[in-house]
Structures are given as structure tokens and as C-alpha cells.
Design a protein around this motif. Structure first.
Motif, PDB file in Angstrom:
ATOM      1  N   ALA A  82       0.824  -1.207   0.000  1.00  9.71           N
ATOM      2  CA  ALA A  82       0.000   0.000   0.000  1.00  9.71           C
ATOM      3  C   ALA A  82       0.858   1.256   0.000  1.00  9.71           C
ATOM      4  CB  ALA A  82      -0.932  -0.008   1.223  1.00  9.71           C
ATOM      5  N   GLN A  83       1.964   1.197   0.748  1.00 14.27           N
ATOM      6  CA  GLN A  83       2.824   2.376   0.854  1.00 14.27           C
ATOM      7  C   GLN A  83       3.564   2.653  -0.458  1.00 14.27           C
ATOM      8  OE1 GLN A  83       6.344   2.054   3.399  1.00 14.27           O
ATOM      9  NE2 GLN A  83       5.790   4.033   4.309  1.00 14.27           N
ATOM     10  N   LYS A  84       4.129   1.592  -1.067  1.00 16.88           N
ATOM     11  CA  LYS A  84       4.933   1.770  -2.277  1.00 16.88           C
ATOM     12  C   LYS A  84       4.089   1.749  -3.547  1.00 16.88           C
ATOM     13  CE  LYS A  84       8.952  -0.375  -0.098  1.00 16.88           C
ATOM     14  NZ  LYS A  84       9.905  -1.525  -0.114  1.00 16.88           N
ATOM     15  N   ARG A  85       2.841   1.253  -3.426  1.00 16.99           N
ATOM     16  CA  ARG A  85       1.925   1.132  -4.561  1.00 16.99           C
ATOM     17  C   ARG A  85       2.551   0.341  -5.716  1.00 16.99           C
ATOM     18  NH1 ARG A  85      -1.527   6.793  -5.117  1.00 16.99           N
ATOM     19  NH2 ARG A  85      -1.844   7.106  -2.882  1.00 16.99           N
ATOM     20  N   SER A 126      -3.912   8.646  -8.757  1.00 18.08           N
ATOM     21  CA  SER A 126      -4.128   9.623  -7.675  1.00 18.08           C
ATOM     22  C   SER A 126      -4.479   8.989  -6.335  1.00 18.08           C
ATOM     23  CB  SER A 126      -5.260  10.595  -8.063  1.00 18.08           C
ATOM     24  OG  SER A 126      -4.978  11.245  -9.281  1.00 18.08           O
ATOM     25  N   TYR A 127      -5.197   7.890  -6.347  1.00 17.43           N
ATOM     26  CA  TYR A 127      -5.757   7.365  -5.104  1.00 17.43           C
ATOM     27  C   TYR A 127      -5.361   5.916  -4.886  1.00 17.43           C
ATOM     28  CZ  TYR A 127      -8.819  11.445  -5.350  1.00 17.43           C
ATOM     29  OH  TYR A 127      -9.307  12.717  -5.425  1.00 17.43           O
ATOM     30  N   LEU A 150      -3.438  -9.509 -13.756  1.00 16.73           N
ATOM     31  CA  LEU A 150      -3.762  -9.098 -12.375  1.00 16.73           C
ATOM     32  C   LEU A 150      -3.620  -7.590 -12.201  1.00 16.73           C
ATOM     33  CD1 LEU A 150      -2.122 -11.967 -10.292  1.00 16.73           C
ATOM     34  CD2 LEU A 150      -4.561 -11.508 -10.610  1.00 16.73           C
ATOM     35  N   SER A 151      -2.645  -6.991 -12.897  1.00 20.15           N
ATOM     36  CA  SER A 151      -2.468  -5.543 -12.821  1.00 20.15           C
ATOM     37  C   SER A 151      -3.694  -4.818 -13.379  1.00 20.15           C
ATOM     38  CB  SER A 151      -1.203  -5.140 -13.581  1.00 20.15           C
ATOM     39  OG  SER A 151      -1.050  -3.730 -13.587  1.00 20.15           O
ATOM     40  N   ILE A 152      -4.182  -5.320 -14.558  1.00 15.70           N
ATOM     41  CA  ILE A 152      -5.392  -4.716 -15.145  1.00 15.70           C
ATOM     42  C   ILE A 152      -6.585  -4.940 -14.229  1.00 15.70           C
ATOM     43  CG2 ILE A 152      -6.972  -4.819 -17.094  1.00 15.70           C
ATOM     44  CD1 ILE A 152      -4.571  -5.672 -18.825  1.00 15.70           C
ATOM     45  N   LEU A 153      -6.649  -6.162 -13.695  1.00 18.66           N
ATOM     46  CA  LEU A 153      -7.769  -6.499 -12.805  1.00 18.66           C
ATOM     47  C   LEU A 153      -7.777  -5.618 -11.557  1.00 18.66           C
ATOM     48  CD1 LEU A 153     -10.091  -8.421 -12.041  1.00 18.66           C
ATOM     49  CD2 LEU A 153      -8.378  -9.900 -10.985  1.00 18.66           C
ATOM     50  N   SER A 154      -6.601  -5.374 -10.995  1.00 21.72           N
ATOM     51  CA  SER A 154      -6.523  -4.563  -9.779  1.00 21.72           C
ATOM     52  C   SER A 154      -7.027  -3.145 -10.032  1.00 21.72           C
ATOM     53  CB  SER A 154      -5.095  -4.537  -9.238  1.00 21.72           C
ATOM     54  OG  SER A 154      -4.216  -3.894 -10.153  1.00 21.72           O
ATOM     55  N   ARG A 155      -6.723  -2.615 -11.217  1.00 20.05           N
ATOM     56  CA  ARG A 155      -7.228  -1.271 -11.547  1.00 20.05           C
ATOM     57  C   ARG A 155      -8.756  -1.288 -11.677  1.00 20.05           C
ATOM     58  NH1 ARG A 155      -4.530   3.160 -13.487  1.00 20.05           N
ATOM     59  NH2 ARG A 155      -2.257   3.075 -13.278  1.00 20.05           N
ATOM     60  N   GLU A 156      -9.296  -2.362 -12.259  1.00 23.23           N
ATOM     61  CA  GLU A 156     -10.749  -2.461 -12.409  1.00 23.23           C
ATOM     62  C   GLU A 156     -11.442  -2.539 -11.051  1.00 23.23           C
ATOM     63  OE1 GLU A 156     -14.370  -2.487 -14.199  1.00 23.23           O
ATOM     64  OE2 GLU A 156     -12.418  -2.131 -15.134  1.00 23.23           O
ATOM     65  N   VAL A 157     -10.887  -3.353 -10.163  1.00 25.91           N
ATOM     66  CA  VAL A 157     -11.466  -3.467  -8.811  1.00 25.91           C
ATOM     67  C   VAL A 157     -11.311  -2.145  -8.065  1.00 25.91           C
ATOM     68  CG1 VAL A 157     -11.334  -4.663  -6.597  1.00 25.91           C
ATOM     69  CG2 VAL A 157     -11.087  -5.951  -8.723  1.00 25.91           C
ATOM     70  N   GLY A 158     -10.144  -1.490  -8.237  1.00 27.54           N
ATOM     71  CA  GLY A 158      -9.964  -0.171  -7.620  1.00 27.54           C
ATOM     72  C   GLY A 158     -10.997   0.816  -8.111  1.00 27.54           C
ATOM     73  N   GLY A 159     -11.324   0.738  -9.421  1.00 20.24           N
ATOM     74  CA  GLY A 159     -12.356   1.614  -9.980  1.00 20.24           C
ATOM     75  C   GLY A 159     -13.724   1.341  -9.366  1.00 20.24           C
ATOM     76  N   LEU A 161     -14.273   0.254  -6.288  1.00 16.61           N
ATOM     77  CA  LEU A 161     -14.249   0.852  -4.935  1.00 16.61           C
ATOM     78  C   LEU A 161     -14.343   2.368  -5.015  1.00 16.61           C
ATOM     79  CD1 LEU A 161     -11.477  -1.344  -3.252  1.00 16.61           C
ATOM     80  CD2 LEU A 161     -13.958  -1.523  -2.977  1.00 16.61           C
ATOM     81  N   ARG A 162     -13.653   2.942  -6.014  1.00 16.41           N
ATOM     82  CA  ARG A 162     -13.704   4.404  -6.172  1.00 16.41           C
ATOM     83  C   ARG A 162     -15.114   4.859  -6.518  1.00 16.41           C
ATOM     84  NH1 ARG A 162     -12.375   9.290  -4.592  1.00 16.41           N
ATOM     85  NH2 ARG A 162     -12.247  10.823  -6.277  1.00 16.41           N
ATOM     86  N   SER A 163     -15.773   4.149  -7.439  1.00 17.38           N
ATOM     87  CA  SER A 163     -17.143   4.507  -7.831  1.00 17.38           C
ATOM     88  C   SER A 163     -18.084   4.400  -6.638  1.00 17.38           C
ATOM     89  CB  SER A 163     -17.623   3.589  -8.962  1.00 17.38           C
ATOM     90  OG  SER A 163     -16.834   3.755 -10.113  1.00 17.38           O
ATOM     91  N   TYR A 164     -17.854   3.343  -5.854  1.00 17.83           N
ATOM     92  CA  TYR A 164     -18.714   3.169  -4.669  1.00 17.83           C
ATOM     93  C   TYR A 164     -18.521   4.319  -3.689  1.00 17.83           C
ATOM     94  CZ  TYR A 164     -20.640   1.186  -0.409  1.00 17.83           C
ATOM     95  OH  TYR A 164     -21.363   0.978   0.732  1.00 17.83           O
TER      96      TYR A 164
END
Length: 578
Positions: A82-85, A126-127, A150-159, A161-164
Motif C-alpha cells: 500500500a505504501q509503495k503502490r 491519484s488514489y 492481475l495488474s489490469i484487474l486490480s485497476r478495475e477493482v480499484g475503480g 471501490l472508487r465509484s462506490y
């Protein structure tokens, strides 16, 4: 399943309208199945900058252990990602020593069964939204294509959470706007301050699902009989914290929480979130607003941005509340001015009427005295039969009655100066009751006393005050026909921003006809066959000359209560701090 088809399926689920946890669980189930990972877990990045294990695939074994622990950014492998992203991948061959301790201490002894670990940040440019963790037993390698997927998937899941978060934030803002709109309607209404403050507490509590909301005014505004207005119940265990927070909010001039004042207790055992904010206007604190909610369930959302919410609400109601209080004070002042004007007009009328009445009374009294005198001489000197004696007695009695009426009229219209002295009301009442009850006609009258022994002294004309009290007692005696109960009470009372002594005298004489209650203080109004209608009028005039007033509480069929208010000796009226 082909990675492209798999990603399309996941995107389809992420864009659906089903509830968030169901969407994420479905996605984790797909990942777990198609990537042969027995554990697919998501940590969310919360507003307090800690990571919580919140979602997992349906067959997860580790979730029950991991969701008990919330780690800080930079703590352990999850916190480091989380810290190093940046993602971290481990296989059976390159797992560092004590990896279980880094991941979670309770995994020591269990971690040996897993051959592959993947940790990916759920983030965009940004987030940071969280961390995705995969643990596999049945596979021990991860290809580059899998890592890209998995990298693409992680961005989709992040999106997702962001939308929520955006939807949740929008709902909160809409709820806040609805709450502020409702508060605005109240603050622009003509409601009395007492009802207004109670309704404000009610609306805030309902909108935020709060356990209780309390408003504490900092000054004795207007004529309110209380300074605290609460919706809900303040538990004794919370009361001290409420007062501590109110003091801190007033002192610091900003919103504070129980976490600020008692962080150890908040974290360990306290089951509530508490926030307090000053209600300030024009560089002056009018009071405080305090909100309490349970940490669990929906209310815990208050814990995340409670200080922002309570500051927004407190700032919104501050100016409106002061305007309402000022408008109420202005209405009271206008009403008092109108009442004073009416009294002045009535006094002028009565003064003119009094001068005319006094002149007429003097003109009548002089010949009346002559008639009475000659009648008495005639009765002494003339030897007449019994019938004429009866006539003479009637003349003398009627002359005496007319002289009594004229004396009352003259007493009413003339201005008698007050001979002020320090009076102890309790002693005067006992003295008058002793004189009255000595008469045999009072034998069946029960006297009930309830005196305030710490009663303040009043400055009054003792003789005129005794006249008022005797008149009210005699009226009560006559109303009860010599049989019943008279209840007397003395107490301190506040009236029109002043301190008064209140004398309450109640009887059980059946009360006054509501149709005539408004006329009882008018001169010459009476329901008695031989009354003059001046007793209560004179009493009211005497009390008004003492800068006091008389209230009447009438219960038709039961009895009537006269309450006499006399100002406390050397009392200085306090200006309202507005």
C-alpha cells in the motif's frame, strides 16, 4: 477461460447494479476459480489510513483470521504494498523467513501449505483504494501474462471501490443537503425557541441515525426554562464525556470528538462515537451541538467524517438560531410595548374617570353625611312607634352602606403613595391567616401551607399588601360558603427577565364562570348582590403600583388560583446577552 473473456466477464459484473459486496465477492470467486488461487482477498484503505480485510472469495479459509486485524500503511507485506503502490509476488522458493509474521502473526504454522502469493495495490494515478491478495496451494508459478492480467484487474477493482466511494459520498451530500434544507425551514419559521431547538435536535438525530443529539445553550437566552435540549437518552456513562466535549469545543472553537479527548478509552471499550461543535456567531459562542452514535452498523459512517458533518450543521444553524432568538426577543419587546401602551391609555381613561368620580363622590358624600346625622338625631329625640323606628334603622343602614361604597370609590380613584418597607411574605401570610381563622366562620376551612423558607425579601407597603391578601382570602371564603380548602404556596419565580416572589392562593369554591373571567379586575364588575365590584380592582391596582402583577388560573367546577408576583428587593434586571 481466455484472459480477455475473463476480463470481460469481470467488467460486466463490475458495471452491474447489484450491491457492492456481491459484485466484489463474485469477482473474487471468478479470480479464485480461473487462476487456481484458493484465497482471493481484498483489503480496503479506510479514511483513518488503515487497511481492513473486508472481502474474500466464498471458499476462503484465511478470511476469518485476517479480518480481525487492521494494519497501518507500511506495516507488514500488505502495508508495504500500500505504501509503495507496487505489487509483490512470492513463490514457495523465495518466501522470506517469518513471512507469516509479516502477513499476519496467526498464520505461522498455516503458511507452509501455500506455494504462491501475490499482493497488488488497488490504485490509480491519484488514489489508493486497497490491496488485493492471492494465495494458492495448487500452483507455484505466476507467468508474466498473469501478472499483467492481475495488474489490469486490480485497476478495475480499484475503480469499483472508487465509484462506490463517490456514490456513497454523493448520497451523504444529498442527505446533508436534505437535512440542511429541513433545518432551514425550521429556522425561518415562527416556532417558539423551545420547540425550535427540540425540532432541530430531532431532525439531526433522524438524519444521522444518532443515538442522541443535544444542544446546550451557553447563555440564558430569553425566558427559556432550560438550557439543554435533547432528542434521545444520554446514558449516565456518557454524560461526563458530553460535558467534557462541550467544554473542549467551546474552548477550542472547533469540532472535537471523544477520540481526541479520550483516545485510549475510545479504542479499547467505548462503544459510541461522540462529536461536539460550537454554535458560534459574530465571534461569540451561543452554545454547543453534540451528536452521539454507536460505532457499529450504519452509524459508524459518522465516525469517519463526523467532525466535518457536525461542523457543517453547527455553522449552518448558528446564524439562523441567533436570528430566531433575536426575532423572538423583538416580538416580546413589541408585545410588551403594546401592552404598556394599552395600560397607559387605560390609566389615562381611569385618571379622567377617577377625577370625575372623586368630584361626584364628594358632592354625594356631603349631603349623605347630613342625612345620616339628622336621621340619628331624629331617632334619639322623637318618640315614635315601632314601625317608624324600623324605617329609621333602614335609612341609617343604607346611609352607612352608601358611605362605605363612596369610601371604596375614593380609595380606588385616589393615588395613595407607597410606604415601602422590607417585607417577609411568609410572616405576613401567617399573621393574616391567624386573624381570619380566629373567626368562628372559618372553623370548617382547611388551610394548607407550602412556604419557601429561603424566600427573598420584597419591598412593599405592608398595609396595602395586607388589604390585597385579605380581599383574596375573603373572596375564597365566600366562594366556598365557609367550607373547603385554601392552599397557599410561596416560591421564587422568574418573570419577564426579572426575579419575583410568587404567592399562590387556591380555593375549592368551584371556580369562576369562564364567560366572565376577563372582567374580574374591571372596576364596578361584581356577581355579588351587595358587592361594589372594586375589591379585586383595588387589589390589582395596589400590586401594579408595587411593579408586580396578578395571574389567575381558573378551573371551572373545581376552584380558582390567584398568583401574586412581587419583585425581589434590590433586584436588578439582567440584560440578555444578545
Amino acid at each position: 477461460m481466455n484472459p480477455v473473456d475473463l476480463l470481460g466477464k469481470i467488467i460486466e459484473i463490475s458495471h452491474s447494479n447489484i450491491e457492492l459486496s456481491s459484485r466484489i465477492t463474485s469477482i473474487l470467486n471468478i479470480i479464485s476459480r480461473d487462476m487456481n488461487a484458493e484465497e482471493a482477498i481484498i483489503y480496503t484503505f479506510d479514511k483513518d489510513r488503515r487497511l481492513s480485510c473486508r472481502y474474500a472469495n466464498q471458499k476462503s479459509v484465511l478470511f476469518k483470521i485476517l479480518n480481525q486485524y487492521r494494519c497501518h500503511v507500511g506495516e507488514g507485506v500488505v502495508g508495504s504494498v500500500a505504501q509503495k503502490r507496487s505489487p509483490l509476488f512470492f513463490t514457495k522458493r523465495d518466501i522470506p523467513p517469518r513471512f507469516g509474521c509479516l502477513f499476519y502473526p496467526d498464520l505461522d504454522g498455516r503458511i507452509e501449505n501455500y506455494k504462491l502469493f501475490a499482493f497488488l495495490p488497488l490504485a490509480d494515478d491519484s488514489y489508493l483504494y486497497g490491496v488485493l491478495a492471492l494465495c494458492a496451494v495448487s500452483r507455484d508459478t505466476l507467468h508474466d501474462a498473469d501478472k499483467v492480467f492481475l495488474s489490469i484487474l486490480s485497476r478495475e477493482v480499484g475503480g469499483i471501490l472508487r465509484s462506490y466511494e463517490l456514490i456513497l459520498s454523493s448520497k451523504k451530500r444529498i442527505s446533508e443537503l436534505a437535512t440542511l434544507t429541513e433545518l432551514g425551514k425550521m429556522l425561518t419559521s415562527n416556532a417558539e425557541p423551545r420547540e425550535l431547538l427540540k425540532n432541530i435536535a430531532l431532525v439531526i438525530a433522524k438524519s444521522l441515525n444518532a443515538t442522541f443529539v443535544t444542544i446546550m445553550l451557553g447563555y440564558p437566552f430569553l425566558k427559556l426554562d432550560a438550557q439543554r435540549f435533547t432528542y434521545g437518552i444520554i446514558e449516565p456513562s456518557v454524560q461526563d464525556h458530553v460535558e467534557e466535549l462541550e467544554g473542549a469545543a467551546t474552548r477550542l472553537l472547533r469540532a472535537v470528538s471523544i477520540k481526541d479527548c479520550a483516545p485510549d478509552e475510545y479504542e479499547d471499550s467505548f462503544k459510541y462515537t461522540l462529536f461536539s461543535a460550537p454554535i458560534a456567531s459574530k465571534n461569540r459562542v451561543l452554545g454547543t451541538l453534540t451528536i452521539c452514535a454507536e460505532k457499529t452498523g450504519q452509524s459508524y459512517a459518522l465516525g469517519e467524517d463526523g467532525q466535518y458533518l457536525i461542523s457543517t450543521i453547527a455553522n449552518y444553524i448558528s446564524s439562523g438560531l441567533e436570528n430566531t432568538l433575536l426575532n423572538t426577543r423583538l416580538r416580546d419587546a413589541v408585545r410588551e410595548l403594546n401592552d404598556a401602551q394599552k395600560r397607559l391609555i387605560e390609566q389615562e381613561k381611569f385618571r379622567s374617570l377617577g377625577e370625575m368620580t372623586a368630584s361626584i363622590a364628594h358632592e354625594i358624600k356631603n349631603p349623605l353625611v347630613i342625612i345620616g346625622g339628622f336621621t340619628k338625631r331624629l331617632a334619639r329625640q322623637v318618640d315614635i312607634d315601632r314601625t317608624e323606628n324600623k324605617y329609621i334603622r333602614i335609612i341609617l343602614n343604607e346611609v352607612t352602606r352608601l358611605e362605605s361604597i363612596l369610601n371604596e370609590v375614593l380609595n380606588y380613584v385616589k393615588e395613595t403613595p407607597l410606604v415601602a418597607e422590607t417585607c417577609n411574605i411568609n410572616d405576613y401570610l401567617d399573621e393574616i391567616l391567624y386573624l381570619l381563622t380566629s373567626d368562628s366562620s372559618w372553623e370548617e376551612i382547611e388551610i394548607s401551607r407550602s412556604y419557601n423558607q429561603g424566600l427573598s425579601l420584597v419591598a412593599c407597603d405592608s398595609q396595602q399588601l395586607k388589604q390585597v391578601l385579605i380581599n383574596i382570602f375573603i373572596n375564597a371564603h365566600e366562594a366556598m360558603h365557609g367550607r373547603g380548602t385554601i392552599t397557599i404556596q410561596t416560591k421564587q419565580a422568574a418573570y419577564e427577565n426579572g426575579s419575583f416572589v410568587a404567592i399562590s392562593i387556591s380555593d375549592t369554591g368551584g371556580g369562576i364562570d369562564p364567560a366572565i373571567i376577563d372582567n374580574i379586575f374591571n372596576p364596578f364588575f361584581t356577581t355579588k348582590e351587595r358587592g361594589t365590584g372594586l375589591g379585586l380592582a383595588i387589589s390589582n391596582k395596589i400590586i401594579m403600583n408595587h411593579k408586580g402583577h396578578i395571574d389567575v388560573e381558573n378551573v371551572a367546577g373545581k376552584g380558582v388560583t390567584f398568583i401574586i408576583y412581587l419583585p425581589v428587593k434590590n433586584h436588578t434586571t439582567k440584560e440578555e446577552l444578545l
